[in-house]
Design a protein around this motif. Structure first.
Motif, PDB file in Angstrom:
ATOM      1  N   PHE A  89       5.895  -0.506  -6.120  1.00 32.29           N
ATOM      2  CA  PHE A  89       4.731  -1.208  -6.679  1.00 32.29           C
ATOM      3  C   PHE A  89       3.599  -0.227  -7.001  1.00 32.29           C
ATOM      4  N   ARG A  90       3.431   0.795  -6.100  1.00 40.87           N
ATOM      5  CA  ARG A  90       2.381   1.785  -6.360  1.00 40.87           C
ATOM      6  C   ARG A  90       2.691   2.604  -7.607  1.00 40.87           C
ATOM      7  N   GLU A  91       4.006   2.973  -7.725  1.00 38.79           N
ATOM      8  CA  GLU A  91       4.377   3.733  -8.917  1.00 38.79           C
ATOM      9  C   GLU A  91       4.217   2.908 -10.191  1.00 38.79           C
ATOM     10  N   ARG A  92       4.472   1.605 -10.104  1.00 35.67           N
ATOM     11  CA  ARG A  92       4.343   0.764 -11.304  1.00 35.67           C
ATOM     12  C   ARG A  92       2.888   0.489 -11.652  1.00 35.67           C
ATOM     13  N   SER A  93       2.100   0.175 -10.649  1.00 36.87           N
ATOM     14  CA  SER A  93       0.700  -0.231 -10.924  1.00 36.87           C
ATOM     15  C   SER A  93      -0.236   0.969 -11.120  1.00 36.87           C
ATOM     16  N   CYS A  94      -0.070   2.026 -10.223  1.00 39.22           N
ATOM     17  CA  CYS A  94      -0.913   3.230 -10.274  1.00 39.22           C
ATOM     18  C   CYS A  94      -2.407   2.877 -10.231  1.00 39.22           C
ATOM     19  N   LEU A  95      -2.729   1.931  -9.360  1.00 31.33           N
ATOM     20  CA  LEU A  95      -4.118   1.518  -9.201  1.00 31.33           C
ATOM     21  C   LEU A  95      -4.631   2.016  -7.864  1.00 31.33           C
ATOM     22  N   ARG A  96      -5.900   2.367  -7.812  1.00 31.10           N
ATOM     23  CA  ARG A  96      -6.494   2.872  -6.579  1.00 31.10           C
ATOM     24  C   ARG A  96      -6.573   1.794  -5.494  1.00 31.10           C
ATOM     25  N   ILE A  97      -6.832   0.564  -5.935  1.00 31.03           N
ATOM     26  CA  ILE A  97      -6.946  -0.509  -4.920  1.00 31.03           C
ATOM     27  C   ILE A  97      -5.612  -0.725  -4.234  1.00 31.03           C
ATOM     28  N   SER A  98      -4.548  -0.746  -5.068  1.00 33.42           N
ATOM     29  CA  SER A  98      -3.209  -0.927  -4.487  1.00 33.42           C
ATOM     30  C   SER A  98      -2.846   0.239  -3.586  1.00 33.42           C
ATOM     31  N   TRP A  99      -3.229   1.459  -4.019  1.00 38.81           N
ATOM     32  CA  TRP A  99      -2.978   2.630  -3.189  1.00 38.81           C
ATOM     33  C   TRP A  99      -3.696   2.549  -1.849  1.00 38.81           C
ATOM     34  N   ALA A 100      -4.945   2.070  -1.852  1.00 41.43           N
ATOM     35  CA  ALA A 100      -5.686   1.919  -0.592  1.00 41.43           C
ATOM     36  C   ALA A 100      -5.060   0.854   0.306  1.00 41.43           C
ATOM     37  N   VAL A 101      -4.650  -0.254  -0.349  1.00 45.32           N
ATOM     38  CA  VAL A 101      -4.003  -1.328   0.448  1.00 45.32           C
ATOM     39  C   VAL A 101      -2.719  -0.821   1.075  1.00 45.32           C
ATOM     40  N   TRP A 102      -1.955  -0.042   0.265  1.00 47.95           N
ATOM     41  CA  TRP A 102      -0.683   0.461   0.791  1.00 47.95           C
ATOM     42  C   TRP A 102      -0.915   1.449   1.928  1.00 47.95           C
ATOM     43  N   ARG A 103      -1.949   2.306   1.784  1.00 48.77           N
ATOM     44  CA  ARG A 103      -2.257   3.237   2.867  1.00 48.77           C
ATOM     45  C   ARG A 103      -2.631   2.492   4.133  1.00 48.77           C
ATOM     46  N   ARG A 104      -3.425   1.408   3.984  1.00 56.03           N
ATOM     47  CA  ARG A 104      -3.801   0.624   5.154  1.00 56.03           C
ATOM     48  C   ARG A 104      -2.576  -0.015   5.811  1.00 56.03           C
ATOM     49  N   ARG A 105      -1.718  -0.550   4.977  1.00 59.14           N
ATOM     50  CA  ARG A 105      -0.501  -1.157   5.536  1.00 59.14           C
ATOM     51  C   ARG A 105       0.409  -0.114   6.188  1.00 59.14           C
ATOM     52  N   HIS A 106       0.491   1.045   5.558  1.00 60.54           N
ATOM     53  CA  HIS A 106       1.311   2.095   6.153  1.00 60.54           C
ATOM     54  C   HIS A 106       0.756   2.519   7.508  1.00 60.54           C
ATOM     55  N   TYR A 107      -0.537   2.614   7.618  1.00 62.38           N
ATOM     56  CA  TYR A 107      -1.158   2.939   8.903  1.00 62.38           C
ATOM     57  C   TYR A 107      -0.863   1.849   9.932  1.00 62.38           C
ATOM     58  N   GLN A 108      -0.952   0.605   9.505  1.00 62.85           N
ATOM     59  CA  GLN A 108      -0.635  -0.501  10.426  1.00 62.85           C
ATOM     60  C   GLN A 108       0.829  -0.441  10.871  1.00 62.85           C
ATOM     61  N   ASN A 109       1.714  -0.111   9.932  1.00 62.60           N
ATOM     62  CA  ASN A 109       3.137  -0.030  10.297  1.00 62.60           C
ATOM     63  C   ASN A 109       3.397   1.100  11.282  1.00 62.60           C
TER      64      ASN A 109
END
Length: 285
Positions: free
Chosen positions: A101-121
């Motif tokens: 999804f990050r590669e498809r969207s390439c949006l900063r908001i999505s990147w921040a959300v993914w980083r937050r989720r990765h930290y939670q995981n």
């Protein structure tokens, strides 16, 4: 003088008979003592063997229970590990979806959300590892407590068994002593009964031997008669087979003779017909 000698001889014989009876009773008392010691040793050996068998059975049960507990613990650990692997697979799948999804969207908001989720995981993974370690330690502590409880229970059972065995031995010794005293009191009465029983047993054995001999003789006679009947029947069957073969041979010979006669008549008739045909043909010419 003769009457006096007879009286002295009667008194001497009575004293000798009484002395002989006392000697026989002493021999019987010695035999009874040896029999009592042998019986007591046999009872003690049987009780010890039963106790050893029971202890072996308990040890086997304890080993089976310990192996079953180890298998159950390993099975639970394997199940938790499978759940953990499924969770990790799900997490890796989610991470791959997030990366796509990050590669498809390439949006900063999505990147921040993914980083937050990765930290939670990652934090959840660390918490899961700590929880598994705590669960393993608690499981080991519970297993140690259960083993300690079973060991104390087995020790108490062993002490109770030893007390029961000693009590049983004392009771058996007391009972055997009372029986031996009763045996000594009733020994004279049982002596006559034993002699009568022995005589009756000998007569019964003689009757049984005679009856067995008579039955075996009758059985042999029947077997010989049956063998003679079988030999006679075999001879009759062999004679009947010979007669049947001879009769079949006679019938075959008669049939062969009749066929030869018919063939000879047919051949003569055929020659006569050919001769007549030849004569008729010559006349025509």
């Amino acid at each position: 003088r003769c009457f006096y000698d007879q009286k002295i001889l009667q008194k001497t014989f009575g004293e000798w008979k009484e002395w002989w009876t006392v000697c026989g009773e002493r021999k019987l008392s010695l035999r009874a003592g040896s029999h009592y010691r042998h019986l007591l040793q046999n009872l003690i050996f049987k009780a010890w063997r039963a106790y050893v068998c029971q202890q072996q059975g308990k040890r086997n049960k304890y080993c089976v229970a310990e192996s079953h507990a180890k298998k159950q613990k390993l099975l639970r650990t394997w199940r938790h590990w499978l759940v953990y692997v499924d969770v990790q697979r799900t997490k890796h799948g989610m991470q791959s979806v997030a990366l796509a999804f990050r590669e498809r969207s390439c949006l900063r908001i999505s990147w921040a959300v993914w980083r937050r989720r990765h930290y939670q995981n990652s934090s959840g993974h660390k918490m899961n590892i700590l929880a598994l370690q705590h669960w393993a330690q608690s499981l080991q502590f519970r297993a140690w407590l259960q083993w300690r409880e079973l060991y104390l229970y087995s020790q108490n059972d062993k002490q109770k068994e030893t007390r029961a065995v000693t009590h049983h031995r004392h009771w058996e010794l007391k009972r055997c002593m009372e029986a031996w005293l009763g045996y000594l009191n009733l020994h004279r009465e049982k002596k006559l009964q034993n002699e009568l029983a022995q005589e009756h047993h000998q007569r019964r054995i003689v009757r049984q031997c005679f009856s067995h001999w008579q039955l075996s003789w009758e059985c042999r006679r029947r077997v010989h008669a049956h063998q003679k009947d079988i030999e006679k029947l075999a001879a009759r069957i062999a004679l009947w087979r010979v007669f049947a073969h001879w009769k079949h041979y006679v019938v075959l010979c008669v049939e062969e003779t009749r066929q030869c006669e018919l063939a000879e008549k047919h051949y003569k008739h055929h020659l006569l017909v050919r001769a007549l045909l030849c004569v008729r043909w010559k006349r025509l010419w």
